[in-house]
Design a protein around this motif. Sequence first.
Motif, mmCIF file in Angstrom:
data_model
loop_
_atom_site.group_PDB
_atom_site.id
_atom_site.type_symbol
_atom_site.label_atom_id
_atom_site.label_comp_id
_atom_site.label_asym_id
_atom_site.label_seq_id
_atom_site.Cartn_x
_atom_site.Cartn_y
_atom_site.Cartn_z
ATOM 1 N N VAL A 86 10.939 6.676 0.806
ATOM 2 C CA VAL A 86 10.691 6.197 -0.564
ATOM 3 C C VAL A 86 9.619 5.111 -0.488
ATOM 4 O O VAL A 86 9.801 4.105 0.196
ATOM 5 N N ALA A 87 8.483 5.343 -1.156
ATOM 6 C CA ALA A 87 7.352 4.403 -1.118
ATOM 7 C C ALA A 87 6.997 4.013 -2.558
ATOM 8 O O ALA A 87 6.252 4.713 -3.240
ATOM 9 N N PRO A 88 7.554 2.900 -3.021
ATOM 10 C CA PRO A 88 7.487 2.577 -4.451
ATOM 11 C C PRO A 88 6.084 2.341 -5.001
ATOM 12 O O PRO A 88 5.887 2.445 -6.216
ATOM 13 N N ALA A 89 5.103 2.059 -4.151
ATOM 14 C CA ALA A 89 3.755 1.802 -4.669
ATOM 15 C C ALA A 89 3.169 3.038 -5.356
ATOM 16 O O ALA A 89 2.282 2.924 -6.200
ATOM 17 N N TYR A 90 3.644 4.234 -5.007
ATOM 18 C CA TYR A 90 3.141 5.477 -5.625
ATOM 19 C C TYR A 90 4.107 6.007 -6.666
ATOM 20 O O TYR A 90 3.967 7.119 -7.150
ATOM 21 N N ASP A 91 5.121 5.205 -6.996
ATOM 22 C CA ASP A 91 6.163 5.658 -7.915
ATOM 23 C C ASP A 91 5.764 5.397 -9.362
ATOM 24 O O ASP A 91 4.821 4.647 -9.633
ATOM 25 N N HIS A 92 6.458 6.033 -10.281
ATOM 26 C CA HIS A 92 6.250 5.831 -11.714
ATOM 27 C C HIS A 92 7.622 5.653 -12.346
ATOM 28 O O HIS A 92 8.490 6.505 -12.172
ATOM 29 N N ALA A 93 7.798 4.551 -13.051
ATOM 30 C CA ALA A 93 9.053 4.324 -13.784
ATOM 31 C C ALA A 93 10.287 4.483 -12.881
ATOM 32 O O ALA A 93 11.340 4.926 -13.346
ATOM 33 N N ASP A 94 10.127 4.147 -11.605
ATOM 34 C CA ASP A 94 11.260 4.184 -10.658
ATOM 35 C C ASP A 94 11.841 5.584 -10.447
ATOM 36 O O ASP A 94 12.975 5.716 -9.981
ATOM 37 N N VAL A 95 11.082 6.631 -10.791
ATOM 38 C CA VAL A 95 11.580 8.006 -10.646
ATOM 39 C C VAL A 95 12.114 8.244 -9.230
ATOM 40 O O VAL A 95 13.239 8.718 -9.033
ATOM 41 N N THR A 96 11.310 7.912 -8.246
ATOM 42 C CA THR A 96 11.648 8.188 -6.850
ATOM 43 C C THR A 96 12.760 7.264 -6.349
ATOM 44 O O THR A 96 13.673 7.709 -5.633
ATOM 45 N N ALA A 97 12.666 5.997 -6.729
ATOM 46 C CA ALA A 97 13.682 5.032 -6.290
ATOM 47 C C ALA A 97 15.048 5.398 -6.860
ATOM 48 O O ALA A 97 16.070 5.273 -6.177
ATOM 49 N N ILE A 98 15.065 5.870 -8.107
ATOM 50 C CA ILE A 98 16.335 6.278 -8.726
ATOM 51 C C ILE A 98 16.894 7.501 -7.998
ATOM 52 O O ILE A 98 18.094 7.579 -7.713
ATOM 53 N N ALA A 99 16.011 8.451 -7.661
ATOM 54 C CA ALA A 99 16.471 9.629 -6.909
ATOM 55 C C ALA A 99 17.033 9.189 -5.555
ATOM 56 O O ALA A 99 18.107 9.639 -5.134
ATOM 57 N N GLY A 100 16.331 8.283 -4.881
ATOM 58 C CA GLY A 100 16.782 7.801 -3.572
ATOM 59 C C GLY A 100 18.118 7.082 -3.665
ATOM 60 O O GLY A 100 19.024 7.310 -2.854
ATOM 61 N N ALA A 101 18.254 6.218 -4.673
ATOM 62 C CA ALA A 101 19.515 5.480 -4.855
ATOM 63 C C ALA A 101 20.653 6.440 -5.173
ATOM 64 O O ALA A 101 21.790 6.245 -4.718
ATOM 65 N N PRO A 148 13.696 0.117 1.048
ATOM 66 C CA PRO A 148 15.016 -0.503 0.856
ATOM 67 C C PRO A 148 15.079 -1.388 -0.395
ATOM 68 O O PRO A 148 16.048 -1.316 -1.163
ATOM 69 N N GLN A 149 14.038 -2.193 -0.624
ATOM 70 C CA GLN A 149 14.024 -3.042 -1.825
ATOM 71 C C GLN A 149 14.086 -2.199 -3.092
ATOM 72 O O GLN A 149 14.821 -2.503 -4.032
ATOM 73 N N ALA A 150 13.277 -1.125 -3.127
ATOM 74 C CA ALA A 150 13.190 -0.293 -4.332
ATOM 75 C C ALA A 150 14.511 0.437 -4.592
ATOM 76 O O ALA A 150 14.949 0.558 -5.742
ATOM 77 N N ILE A 151 15.132 0.905 -3.516
ATOM 78 C CA ILE A 151 16.395 1.648 -3.672
ATOM 79 C C ILE A 151 17.503 0.700 -4.141
ATOM 80 O O ILE A 151 18.293 1.028 -5.021
ATOM 81 N N ARG A 152 17.541 -0.491 -3.556
ATOM 82 C CA ARG A 152 18.550 -1.470 -3.999
ATOM 83 C C ARG A 152 18.361 -1.796 -5.481
ATOM 84 O O ARG A 152 19.322 -1.831 -6.249
ATOM 85 N N ARG A 153 17.099 -2.044 -5.875
ATOM 86 C CA ARG A 153 16.826 -2.400 -7.274
ATOM 87 C C ARG A 153 17.247 -1.262 -8.195
ATOM 88 O O ARG A 153 17.890 -1.474 -9.210
ATOM 89 N N ALA A 154 16.893 -0.035 -7.810
ATOM 90 C CA ALA A 154 17.234 1.124 -8.653
ATOM 91 C C ALA A 154 18.740 1.347 -8.724
ATOM 92 O O ALA A 154 19.246 1.864 -9.721
ATOM 93 N N SER A 155 19.465 0.941 -7.671
ATOM 94 C CA SER A 155 20.907 1.202 -7.640
ATOM 95 C C SER A 155 21.660 0.366 -8.673
ATOM 96 O O SER A 155 22.856 0.593 -8.896
ATOM 97 N N ALA A 156 20.968 -0.552 -9.336
ATOM 98 C CA ALA A 156 21.615 -1.338 -10.398
ATOM 99 C C ALA A 156 22.054 -0.448 -11.557
ATOM 100 O O ALA A 156 22.952 -0.807 -12.321
ATOM 101 N N ALA A 213 20.234 -7.564 -14.704
ATOM 102 C CA ALA A 213 20.242 -8.912 -14.112
ATOM 103 C C ALA A 213 21.141 -8.965 -12.887
ATOM 104 O O ALA A 213 21.828 -8.000 -12.556
ATOM 105 N N GLY A 214 21.109 -10.084 -12.224
ATOM 106 C CA GLY A 214 22.002 -10.284 -11.081
ATOM 107 C C GLY A 214 21.345 -9.949 -9.758
ATOM 108 O O GLY A 214 20.317 -9.269 -9.689
ATOM 109 N N ALA A 215 21.930 -10.435 -8.683
ATOM 110 C CA ALA A 215 21.397 -10.226 -7.339
ATOM 111 C C ALA A 215 21.483 -8.748 -6.953
ATOM 112 O O ALA A 215 22.489 -8.093 -7.202
ATOM 113 N N LEU A 216 20.397 -8.249 -6.338
ATOM 114 C CA LEU A 216 20.259 -6.804 -6.142
ATOM 115 C C LEU A 216 20.564 -6.342 -4.726
ATOM 116 O O LEU A 216 19.669 -5.992 -3.961
#
Length: 315
Positions: free
Chosen positions: A284-299, A65-73, A25-28
């Motif tokens: 990082v292109a989240p539309a082709y991602d699965h379970a935030d794998v890529t966004a988590i790596a990027g973050a 940027p949105q996906a990386i910020r979200r994953a950085s939580a 939760a919380g602002a990302l």
Amino acid sequence: MPSNSIDHAFTARTLTGAASDPTYAGALSFMRRKFTKSLKGADAVVWGIPFDAAVSNRPGARFGPQAIRRASAIFDNDPQYPFGADLFETMSVIDYGDCLLDYGNHQKTPATIEREAAKILKSGAFLLSLGGDHFVTWPLLKAHAAKHGPLALVQFDAHQDTWYDDGRRIDHGSFVGRAVRDGVIDPAASIQVGIRTHAPEDCGIAILHGYDVEEMKAGEIAETILARVGHRPAYVTFDIDCLDPAFAPGTGTPVAGGPSSAKMLSVLRQLGALEIVGADIVEVAPAYDHADVTAIAGATIAMHYLGLLAAKKRR
Ligand SMILES: [Mn+2]
């Protein structure tokens, strides 16, 4: 420990110190850093560049940027591995939000990014940029070189990005050759890691191909980078497609046969001796991602840049 506050991104009173938002939760903002357009007092600035009009294949990195910020939580308020410390205890980091670009006027894009980046750099802060496709690195390099002179480029990538370029193209695959020709980077001090495609020229830049990276240990790769760069001001750009698609499926131009996130994070961890003056994580292109794998790596790559910076500040 349970959280005792929420929305640190806009309730923070200082630019240092851990946040305690619940992970879910919380602002990302990036790692819950304060969202602000004020550069005052910031040691480091995280900035999103939501641009993907320069891709040769799949678009979608504008959502990086949105996906990386979200994953950085996932990083919450614990000491950050492998740095063993709260990165924000002494280092002040802000999330500067995103770069505003006109989606219908791409010829204006590089100048806009360069101008905004120069403004951030003028404050004295370190700039960590979240792409965006790899074209955004071109104006970022120009802004950093204007301050530091020709840069040593450390590029993690499956691609050399030295394709045909007339100096005006908006192309995520040609900016490296342009940067060499324009004297923005010094090829003799630059190195590319993880390359597993062929381009017409290497422009004098050293290359560790995918098969080299497969044979070498992380420590040897880091040593090779440090030896190539020496004490020159270094800009580190990490195209997430450096990683094998198993570890980063969410990207526009994936190439099989790449290294794991574990190996490349281990390389990054060992680059503390580099004089890093700027860094980015792109593609990082989240539309082709699965379970935030890529966004988590990027973050996590972005967190490692800040970890290196915090360690340097502690020394
Ligand atoms: Mn690439």
